[in-house]
Design an enzyme around this catalytic site. Structure first.
Site, PDB file in Angstrom:
ATOM      1  N   ARG A   9       0.555  -0.939  -0.081  1.00 26.32           N
ATOM      2  CA  ARG A   9       0.161  -0.210  -0.541  1.00 26.32           C
ATOM      3  C   ARG A   9       0.738   1.083  -0.200  1.00 26.32           C
ATOM      4  O   ARG A   9       0.442   2.676   0.209  1.00 26.32           O
ATOM      5  CB  ARG A   9      -0.963   0.243   1.737  1.00 26.32           C
ATOM      6  N   ARG A  24     -21.399  -2.637   4.712  1.00 25.51           N
ATOM      7  CA  ARG A  24     -20.609  -3.143   5.376  1.00 25.51           C
ATOM      8  C   ARG A  24     -20.993  -2.984   6.477  1.00 25.51           C
ATOM      9  O   ARG A  24     -21.152  -4.030   7.233  1.00 25.51           O
ATOM     10  CB  ARG A  24     -19.223  -3.244   4.144  1.00 25.51           C
ATOM     11  N   ARG A  63      -9.989   7.191   5.197  1.00 23.64           N
ATOM     12  CA  ARG A  63      -9.239   6.179   4.079  1.00 23.64           C
ATOM     13  C   ARG A  63      -8.955   6.232   2.661  1.00 23.64           C
ATOM     14  O   ARG A  63      -7.855   6.028   1.907  1.00 23.64           O
ATOM     15  CB  ARG A  63      -9.576   5.221   4.751  1.00 23.64           C
TER      16      ARG A  63
END
Ligand code: AMP
Length: 189
Positions: free
Chosen positions: A92, A131, A144
């Site tokens: 990442r 979610r 994020r």
């Protein structure tokens, strides 16, 4: 030789869902870095205690902790090695991508493809609101996404330059995205 696929994409792009489907359909071992971290958090390990501070803020866990965990995983593969693995959620950052290069060279792994799931922000935000994971609250999702943009998105160029990047439109329902991914890895193979 262990053949590796990497999934790249923003939070909510469907990396986990697609990695799971591919592993079930084609026998890949699915390695989810987020799941490994959450397991450490649940088991209250030293790593879990440190990682939860970052996860709960929607930040990336520091590179050294993540790289150590991934190196440990690859250096301790069982005698009967998996022949195909999917890395979901790693690398990442540029530092992680460089560390992965070293692991790949040292252990003679084969990076077959990097699959980029390209998904619009509006789709991501709507998926994550359904979610309901702890770090999916609206303010953390915005964090994020920003972290993704700043630190992870530059890796697209890194892998495009290595000619291993496959871009897949990830806006469609999971079944359709899965068909597209399956087709594109077959063409590549
Ligand atoms: P994920 O399940 O992939 O969405 O990851 C959940 C959270 O775990 C992220 O928001 C980060 O805090 C942390 N995390 C997962 N993968 C990494 C990584 N490669 N580097 C740093 N932090 C990570």
């Amino acid at each position: 030789m262990v053949s590796m696929l990497i999934f790249l994409g923003s939070p909510g792009s469907g990396k986990g869902t697609q990695a799971l489907k591919l592993s079930e359909a084609f026998g890949y071992q699915h390695i989810s870095i987020g799941d490994m971290l959450r397991q450490n958090v649940d088991e209250v390990t030293e790593l879990g205690k440190k990682a939860s501070e970052y996860i709960n803020l929607g930040k990336l866990v520091p590179d050294n902790l993540i790289i150590e965990m991934v190196e440990f995983f690859f250096r301790n593969l069982p005698e009967k090695k998996p022949n195909k693995v999917i890395l979901d959620g790693f690398p990442r950052t540029q530092t992680q991508a460089e560390a992965l290069e070293e692991i790949i060279n040292e252990l003679e792994l084969n990076l077959a493809s990097v699959i980029y799931l390209d998904v619009q922000d509006a789709v991501v935000i709507s998926r994550l609101s359904e979610r309901g994971r702890k770090d999916d609250s609206p303010d953390l999702v915005m964090n994020r996404l920003q972290v993704y943009r700043d630190q992870t998105e530059p890796l697209l160029k890194f892998y495009a330059n290595k000619n291993v990047l496959l871009t897949v439109d990830g806006n469609q329902p999971p079944e359709e995205v899965f068909i597209k991914i399956s087709e594109s890895i077959k063409v590549q193979a």
